[in-house]
Design a protein around this motif. Structure first.
Motif, PDB file in Angstrom:
ATOM      1  N   GLU A 127      77.155  65.622  38.294  1.00 35.97           N
ATOM      2  CA  GLU A 127      77.508  64.452  37.605  1.00 35.97           C
ATOM      3  C   GLU A 127      77.229  64.502  36.026  1.00 35.97           C
ATOM      4  O   GLU A 127      77.935  64.315  35.069  1.00 35.97           O
ATOM      5  N   ARG A 128      75.918  65.032  35.911  1.00 32.77           N
ATOM      6  CA  ARG A 128      75.524  65.107  34.484  1.00 32.77           C
ATOM      7  C   ARG A 128      76.261  66.216  33.768  1.00 32.77           C
ATOM      8  O   ARG A 128      76.507  65.926  32.431  1.00 32.77           O
ATOM      9  N   ILE A 129      76.439  67.289  34.587  1.00 35.69           N
ATOM     10  CA  ILE A 129      77.166  68.339  33.709  1.00 35.69           C
ATOM     11  C   ILE A 129      78.483  67.712  33.443  1.00 35.69           C
ATOM     12  O   ILE A 129      78.963  68.033  32.245  1.00 35.69           O
ATOM     13  N   VAL A 130      79.149  67.195  34.135  1.00 35.74           N
ATOM     14  CA  VAL A 130      80.667  66.733  34.035  1.00 35.74           C
ATOM     15  C   VAL A 130      80.556  65.848  32.819  1.00 35.74           C
ATOM     16  O   VAL A 130      81.538  65.621  31.920  1.00 35.74           O
ATOM     17  N   ALA A 220      78.502  58.930  48.211  1.00 38.45           N
ATOM     18  CA  ALA A 220      78.655  58.029  47.032  1.00 38.45           C
ATOM     19  C   ALA A 220      78.735  58.803  45.653  1.00 38.45           C
ATOM     20  O   ALA A 220      79.474  58.710  44.873  1.00 38.45           O
ATOM     21  N   ALA A 221      77.880  59.662  45.669  1.00 38.59           N
ATOM     22  CA  ALA A 221      77.659  60.631  44.511  1.00 38.59           C
ATOM     23  C   ALA A 221      78.773  61.376  44.358  1.00 38.59           C
ATOM     24  O   ALA A 221      79.503  61.459  43.052  1.00 38.59           O
ATOM     25  N   ILE A 222      79.363  61.693  45.509  1.00 35.77           N
ATOM     26  CA  ILE A 222      80.702  62.610  45.265  1.00 35.77           C
ATOM     27  C   ILE A 222      81.960  61.656  44.588  1.00 35.77           C
ATOM     28  O   ILE A 222      82.496  62.164  43.696  1.00 35.77           O
ATOM     29  N   ASN A 223      82.025  60.468  45.145  1.00 34.58           N
ATOM     30  CA  ASN A 223      82.935  59.522  44.326  1.00 34.58           C
ATOM     31  C   ASN A 223      82.849  59.183  42.930  1.00 34.58           C
ATOM     32  O   ASN A 223      83.545  59.204  42.332  1.00 34.58           O
ATOM     33  N   ARG A 224      81.285  59.204  42.652  1.00 36.49           N
ATOM     34  CA  ARG A 224      81.085  59.048  41.132  1.00 36.49           C
ATOM     35  C   ARG A 224      81.501  60.095  40.295  1.00 36.49           C
ATOM     36  O   ARG A 224      82.019  60.018  39.389  1.00 36.49           O
ATOM     37  N   ALA A 227      85.048  60.306  39.833  1.00 42.03           N
ATOM     38  CA  ALA A 227      85.554  59.266  38.622  1.00 42.03           C
ATOM     39  C   ALA A 227      85.047  59.927  37.435  1.00 42.03           C
ATOM     40  O   ALA A 227      85.804  59.617  36.427  1.00 42.03           O
ATOM     41  N   ALA A 228      83.903  60.551  37.418  1.00 41.75           N
ATOM     42  CA  ALA A 228      83.597  61.414  36.074  1.00 41.75           C
ATOM     43  C   ALA A 228      84.496  62.388  35.591  1.00 41.75           C
ATOM     44  O   ALA A 228      84.736  62.328  34.496  1.00 41.75           O
ATOM     45  N   CYS A 229      84.945  63.097  36.413  1.00 42.26           N
ATOM     46  CA  CYS A 229      86.079  64.035  36.264  1.00 42.26           C
ATOM     47  C   CYS A 229      87.222  63.497  35.610  1.00 42.26           C
ATOM     48  O   CYS A 229      87.604  63.958  34.737  1.00 42.26           O
ATOM     49  N   ARG A 269      92.077  59.299  49.373  1.00 37.55           N
ATOM     50  CA  ARG A 269      91.908  58.069  48.487  1.00 37.55           C
ATOM     51  C   ARG A 269      91.810  58.402  47.197  1.00 37.55           C
ATOM     52  O   ARG A 269      92.417  57.459  46.320  1.00 37.55           O
ATOM     53  N   ASN A 270      91.700  59.512  46.692  1.00 37.29           N
ATOM     54  CA  ASN A 270      91.622  59.701  45.336  1.00 37.29           C
ATOM     55  C   ASN A 270      92.492  60.552  44.923  1.00 37.29           C
ATOM     56  O   ASN A 270      92.699  60.979  43.574  1.00 37.29           O
ATOM     57  N   GLY A 271      93.669  61.140  45.919  1.00 31.83           N
ATOM     58  CA  GLY A 271      94.712  61.714  45.408  1.00 31.83           C
ATOM     59  C   GLY A 271      94.283  63.006  44.875  1.00 31.83           C
ATOM     60  O   GLY A 271      94.824  63.696  43.980  1.00 31.83           O
ATOM     61  N   ILE A 272      93.340  63.984  45.641  1.00 35.64           N
ATOM     62  CA  ILE A 272      93.050  65.117  45.084  1.00 35.64           C
ATOM     63  C   ILE A 272      92.873  66.136  46.407  1.00 35.64           C
ATOM     64  O   ILE A 272      93.054  65.787  47.391  1.00 35.64           O
ATOM     65  N   LYS A 273      92.739  67.522  45.962  1.00 30.13           N
ATOM     66  CA  LYS A 273      92.686  68.433  46.953  1.00 30.13           C
ATOM     67  C   LYS A 273      91.457  68.658  47.514  1.00 30.13           C
ATOM     68  O   LYS A 273      90.339  68.457  47.136  1.00 30.13           O
ATOM     69  N   TYR A 274      91.393  69.056  49.033  1.00 28.90           N
ATOM     70  CA  TYR A 274      89.959  69.406  49.719  1.00 28.90           C
ATOM     71  C   TYR A 274      90.224  70.995  50.187  1.00 28.90           C
ATOM     72  O   TYR A 274      91.088  71.187  51.071  1.00 28.90           O
ATOM     73  N   LEU A 275      89.838  71.886  49.430  1.00 28.49           N
ATOM     74  CA  LEU A 275      90.278  73.528  49.955  1.00 28.49           C
ATOM     75  C   LEU A 275      89.340  73.836  50.917  1.00 28.49           C
ATOM     76  O   LEU A 275      87.781  73.631  50.947  1.00 28.49           O
ATOM     77  N   ARG A 276      89.471  74.451  51.874  1.00 30.69           N
ATOM     78  CA  ARG A 276      88.796  74.888  53.043  1.00 30.69           C
ATOM     79  C   ARG A 276      89.429  76.206  53.731  1.00 30.69           C
ATOM     80  O   ARG A 276      90.459  76.332  53.990  1.00 30.69           O
ATOM     81  N   PHE A 277      88.874  77.351  53.466  1.00 30.59           N
ATOM     82  CA  PHE A 277      89.261  78.819  54.336  1.00 30.59           C
ATOM     83  C   PHE A 277      87.876  79.487  54.749  1.00 30.59           C
ATOM     84  O   PHE A 277      88.041  80.676  54.965  1.00 30.59           O
TER      85      PHE A 277
END
Length: 321
Positions: A127-130, A220-224, A227-229, A269-277
């Motif tokens: 989060e700090r990096i973003v 919770a940190a992933i959700n923040r 949002a920061a992105c 819920r955030n309308g984003i992708k989740y990549l898994r391979f």
């Protein structure tokens, strides 16, 4: 890691054409060659700055380049994670070359990859990096942030860390990137098959309590972080990190099902992708140092698959006017 890709006359940077227009493959190759020449070699360095300093040198350089009259003409891809993510790309120069060439072949806008991942890097540090990255200018396609959600990132709290103190640079000078050792397991013999099986068998005994204690805070940190992105006009993508399924099998199904279930819900819920391979790639245990960290052949295959998946998500290159 962003190179000053200018032509011989010192004119507009030749990052990838103008405003996302497709380049002929020779032009892409020339632009990427310039990028490779100006990037420090992570794998070849014997000493260098630590991972956190490197991450903030990248942030400073990106901020500088985005502020120039001719900012980089391409999509910036930032790969966040711990040391497992760090070990899963060959080098940023190699990855950027691969992305640019495959994007050009597919008729997509070009992209450059930046591994800003390191030892014990938490979601709070991500989060700090973003927060330190510049807002993507309106005239450019949104950058991409890969948020690594490997199992190792959930066993401790998402503690933040202050930005690294960097050496000052001269006014108006392009900030340098110091030598950085990306691959810390290179040249080391992998753990024995018996030791790997022991680690897999004991994971629940040794790590499950920490996972349970910190899971709520980490999600919770992933959700923040997402949002920061979005606040920086960056496109967040959740991404499973490497795991040695050839040894792990179904031993870690319980924590993995929690991560996948929650990440699938967060992505929806955030309308984003989740990549898994991970499983579909079918990596042998021999290309892992332990249960997580990839060695050379595994790194090459992982990066290649990641590049293919990212190219699918890139916008089409705009036709030459």
């Amino acid at each position: 890691m962003l190179a000053r890709l200018s032509d011989a006359r010192g004119g507009a940077p030749a990052h990838a054409g103008s405003r996302g227009r497709p380049l002929r493959l020779p032009a892409v190759a020339a632009a990427v060659l310039a990028l490779v020449i100006l990037l420090p070699s992570a794998a070849a360095a014997s000493t260098g700055v630590d991972d956190w300093v490197h991450a903030w040198e990248v942030v400073r350089l990106v901020d500088y380049r985005q502020s120039q009259p001719w900012p980089p003409d391409g999509i910036m891809v930032y790969y966040l994670g711990d040391s497992i993510a760090r070990e899963s790309t060959v080098s940023d120069a190699d990855w950027s070359r691969q992305l640019a060439l495959r994007a050009a072949t597919a008729g997509k806008a070009t992209a450059f990859g930046f591994t800003v991942a390191g030892h014990n890097q938490t979601f709070g540090m991500d989060e700090r990096i973003v927060e330190g990255l510049p807002v993507t200018p309106d005239r450019q396609p949104r950058g991409i942030v890969l948020i690594g959600v490997g199992i190792s990132r959930f066993i401790g709290p998402p503690a933040p860390l202050d930005p690294a103190a960097l050496d000052p640079v001269a006014p108006d000078a392009e900030p340098p990137l110091s030598a950085w050792v990306q691959h810390r397991y290179e040249g080391r013999a992998p753990l024995s098959p018996a030791r790997k099986r022991e680690l897999a068998a004991r994971w629940m005994e040794r790590r499950w309590d920490g996972f349970q204690a910190n899971r709520r805070a980490n999600f919770a940190a992933i959700n923040r972080l997402i949002a920061a992105c979005k606040a920086k006009r960056l496109r967040p993508i959740l991404f499973d990190l490497p795991l040695n399924f050839a040894v792990v099998g179904h031993r870690l199904d319980e924590p993995l099902s929690v991560i996948r279930g929650r990440c699938t819900d967060i992505a929806r819920r955030n309308g984003i992708k989740y990549l898994r391979f991970n499983r579909s790639l079918g990596l042998r245990s021999a290309v892992f140092w332990d249960l997580h960290h990839l060695l050379g052949p595994g790194t090459t295959r992982w990066q290649s698959r990641l590049s293919d998946e990212l190219v699918k998500l890139l916008p089409d290159a705009q036709p030459v006017q």
